[in-house]
Scaffold this active site. Sequence first.
Site, mmCIF file in Angstrom:
data_model
loop_
_atom_site.group_PDB
_atom_site.id
_atom_site.type_symbol
_atom_site.label_atom_id
_atom_site.label_comp_id
_atom_site.label_asym_id
_atom_site.label_seq_id
_atom_site.Cartn_x
_atom_site.Cartn_y
_atom_site.Cartn_z
ATOM 1 N N ASP A 27 0.851 -1.191 0.000
ATOM 2 C CA ASP A 27 0.000 0.000 0.000
ATOM 3 C C ASP A 27 0.883 1.237 0.000
ATOM 4 O O ASP A 27 1.976 1.224 0.567
ATOM 5 C CB ASP A 27 -0.884 0.042 1.261
ATOM 6 C CG ASP A 27 -2.029 -0.935 1.160
ATOM 7 O OD1 ASP A 27 -2.316 -1.378 0.040
ATOM 8 O OD2 ASP A 27 -2.614 -1.251 2.211
ATOM 9 N N ASP A 37 0.761 7.937 8.114
ATOM 10 C CA ASP A 37 1.002 6.535 8.491
ATOM 11 C C ASP A 37 2.291 6.448 9.296
ATOM 12 O O ASP A 37 2.369 5.758 10.316
ATOM 13 C CB ASP A 37 1.196 5.655 7.243
ATOM 14 C CG ASP A 37 -0.096 5.364 6.495
ATOM 15 O OD1 ASP A 37 -1.098 5.080 7.152
ATOM 16 O OD2 ASP A 37 -0.079 5.424 5.247
ATOM 17 N N GLU A 69 2.188 -2.835 10.305
ATOM 18 C CA GLU A 69 1.966 -2.840 8.865
ATOM 19 C C GLU A 69 2.975 -1.926 8.164
ATOM 20 O O GLU A 69 3.254 -2.088 6.981
ATOM 21 C CB GLU A 69 0.547 -2.314 8.623
ATOM 22 C CG GLU A 69 -0.137 -2.962 7.472
ATOM 23 C CD GLU A 69 -1.532 -2.424 7.310
ATOM 24 O OE1 GLU A 69 -2.397 -2.773 8.135
ATOM 25 O OE2 GLU A 69 -1.754 -1.654 6.366
ATOM 26 N N GLU A 70 3.489 -0.956 8.898
ATOM 27 C CA GLU A 70 4.413 0.011 8.295
ATOM 28 C C GLU A 70 5.881 -0.388 8.424
ATOM 29 O O GLU A 70 6.762 0.357 8.020
ATOM 30 C CB GLU A 70 4.204 1.399 8.921
ATOM 31 C CG GLU A 70 2.779 1.927 8.811
ATOM 32 C CD GLU A 70 2.268 1.997 7.374
ATOM 33 O OE1 GLU A 70 3.087 2.182 6.454
ATOM 34 O OE2 GLU A 70 1.053 1.833 7.164
ATOM 35 N N ASP A 93 -1.896 -2.023 13.180
ATOM 36 C CA ASP A 93 -2.117 -1.253 11.948
ATOM 37 C C ASP A 93 -2.218 0.201 12.430
ATOM 38 O O ASP A 93 -3.249 0.614 12.959
ATOM 39 C CB ASP A 93 -3.413 -1.700 11.270
ATOM 40 C CG ASP A 93 -3.700 -0.885 10.011
ATOM 41 O OD1 ASP A 93 -2.935 0.051 9.711
ATOM 42 O OD2 ASP A 93 -4.695 -1.193 9.329
ATOM 43 N N LEU A 122 -2.410 3.278 11.133
ATOM 44 C CA LEU A 122 -3.438 4.200 10.624
ATOM 45 C C LEU A 122 -4.262 3.483 9.557
ATOM 46 O O LEU A 122 -3.954 3.536 8.370
ATOM 47 C CB LEU A 122 -2.783 5.476 10.072
ATOM 48 C CG LEU A 122 -3.677 6.718 10.075
ATOM 49 C CD1 LEU A 122 -4.264 6.994 11.461
ATOM 50 C CD2 LEU A 122 -2.922 7.925 9.586
ATOM 51 N N ASP A 123 -5.296 2.808 10.049
ATOM 52 C CA ASP A 123 -6.162 2.062 9.141
ATOM 53 C C ASP A 123 -7.052 3.017 8.353
ATOM 54 O O ASP A 123 -7.547 4.006 8.900
ATOM 55 C CB ASP A 123 -7.035 1.098 9.955
ATOM 56 C CG ASP A 123 -8.057 0.411 9.080
ATOM 57 O OD1 ASP A 123 -7.656 -0.364 8.191
ATOM 58 O OD2 ASP A 123 -9.255 0.683 9.256
ATOM 59 N N GLU A 165 -5.090 -6.792 11.332
ATOM 60 C CA GLU A 165 -6.482 -6.354 11.148
ATOM 61 C C GLU A 165 -7.480 -7.461 11.507
ATOM 62 O O GLU A 165 -8.339 -7.287 12.363
ATOM 63 C CB GLU A 165 -6.680 -5.895 9.692
ATOM 64 C CG GLU A 165 -5.854 -4.652 9.371
ATOM 65 C CD GLU A 165 -5.887 -4.237 7.905
ATOM 66 O OE1 GLU A 165 -5.734 -5.107 7.029
ATOM 67 O OE2 GLU A 165 -6.067 -3.030 7.632
HETATM 68 O O1 F6P Z 1 -6.442 -1.177 5.525
HETATM 69 C C1 F6P Z 1 -7.050 -1.549 4.377
HETATM 70 C C2 F6P Z 1 -8.327 -0.770 4.098
HETATM 71 O O2 F6P Z 1 -8.076 0.609 3.965
HETATM 72 C C3 F6P Z 1 -9.455 -0.998 5.117
HETATM 73 O O3 F6P Z 1 -9.481 -0.025 6.120
HETATM 74 C C4 F6P Z 1 -10.691 -0.956 4.245
HETATM 75 O O4 F6P Z 1 -11.731 -1.770 4.763
HETATM 76 C C5 F6P Z 1 -10.195 -1.479 2.917
HETATM 77 O O5 F6P Z 1 -8.801 -1.295 2.886
HETATM 78 C C6 F6P Z 1 -10.810 -0.782 1.737
HETATM 79 O O6 F6P Z 1 -10.422 -1.410 0.588
HETATM 80 P P1 F6P Z 1 -10.931 -0.948 -0.855
HETATM 81 O O7 F6P Z 1 -10.286 0.397 -1.098
HETATM 82 O O8 F6P Z 1 -10.429 -2.017 -1.779
HETATM 83 O O9 F6P Z 1 -12.430 -0.848 -0.816
HETATM 84 MN MN MN Z 2 -5.732 -1.105 7.513
#
Ligand code: F6P
Ligand code: MN
Length: 331
Positions: free
Chosen positions: A62, A68, A90-91, A109, A111-112, A276
């Site tokens: 990502d 982040d 994750e980072e 994680d 900064l989700d 996650e």
């Molecule tokens: O961390 C990954 C993430 O950002 C989640 O928070 C979220 O549910 C998902 O990805 C969204 O994915 P997409 O952009 O494919 O819908």
């Molecule tokens: Mn995340």
Amino acid sequence: MSVSLTHYLSQNLDQDEIGKAVKDTVLSLCNSSKIIAQALSVNGLTDAQFGDQIGGLNADGDSQKALDVLADKAIIQEISNYPVAAYFSEEQDEALLLDKNGSLIVCVDPLDGSSNIDNNLSVGTIFSILPRQAELFEPDYLMADALQPGKNQLASGFFVYGPQTSLILTTGNGIAGFILSGDDFVQMEWQPSLQESSDQFAINMSNMRHWAPQARDYIQKCLDGLEGAFARNYNMRWCGSLVADAWRIFRQGGIFLYPEDNRQNYHAGRLRLIYEANPIAFLVEQAGGRASDGKTPILQIKPQAIHQRIPLIFGCRKDVLNYELHHSNKP
Ligand code: F6P
Ligand code: MN
């Protein structure tokens, strides 16, 4: 009278040394959450940096944003003062070794949902706390500790940086919601829980053509409404931020789905098992719900690698079981 998080943690965890270590670590994560919330709310970075992509991709592929990295650093700085043997994020590509006498392993994680930062939508921090098992203070041994199945977790939770800064937490004795009020997290009167079934689903519908026929079949039946096989009108929500979707599901019920699909790099879904899926699954089970990869409960899965992805389906128990039934059908 509102109960402070510190009081809640003392009641649940003060019985032994490991419990006290978990309590201190959760409180240290709360300190970092305040720093992160503040940075997000006042735009702690310069305009040019806010939400900007820096460097390349993180270990999961990502794009890495300045915030982040800020969140990751804020957490490391706080938990370094507590009995945490190793930190996995994750980072970070590798384990970060902290306290050689530490009894805990922390997976985060930082900064989700960070792709939502630019849009002023909710993002959050997800954490999982595991017991250290390795005697040796060496990367390979501590790495093996991070790969314990999720059922070994001692605590997990997530912060949401939204209109309120909030926390949903489990220490293995039910779940509870807290809100940052002044400088302290206080328990909300609302008790997060999951009813048996619901009429709300959360999935990124734009991927429908990439899903396996079984997933398409399940969602099609939701879309068919009252006249369809599920005989129910469904509503759909997708925040694009796991923490925000999870919060809503604890509040209103529902099912969240990020299944595997045909796109390159999505054959095991998108979300990460140890940062996650595991922490969310622990909360979900403690709230009476279910979390699986479509076949196996998440908490029973033995992780193979720290950045492993996993299909993640969670929410109301009967809805997830119904998805698993569809998943097991021959196409
Ligand atoms: O961390 C990954 C993430 O950002 C989640 O928070 C979220 O549910 C998902 O990805 C969204 O994915 P997409 O952009 O494919 O819908
Ligand atoms: Mn995340």
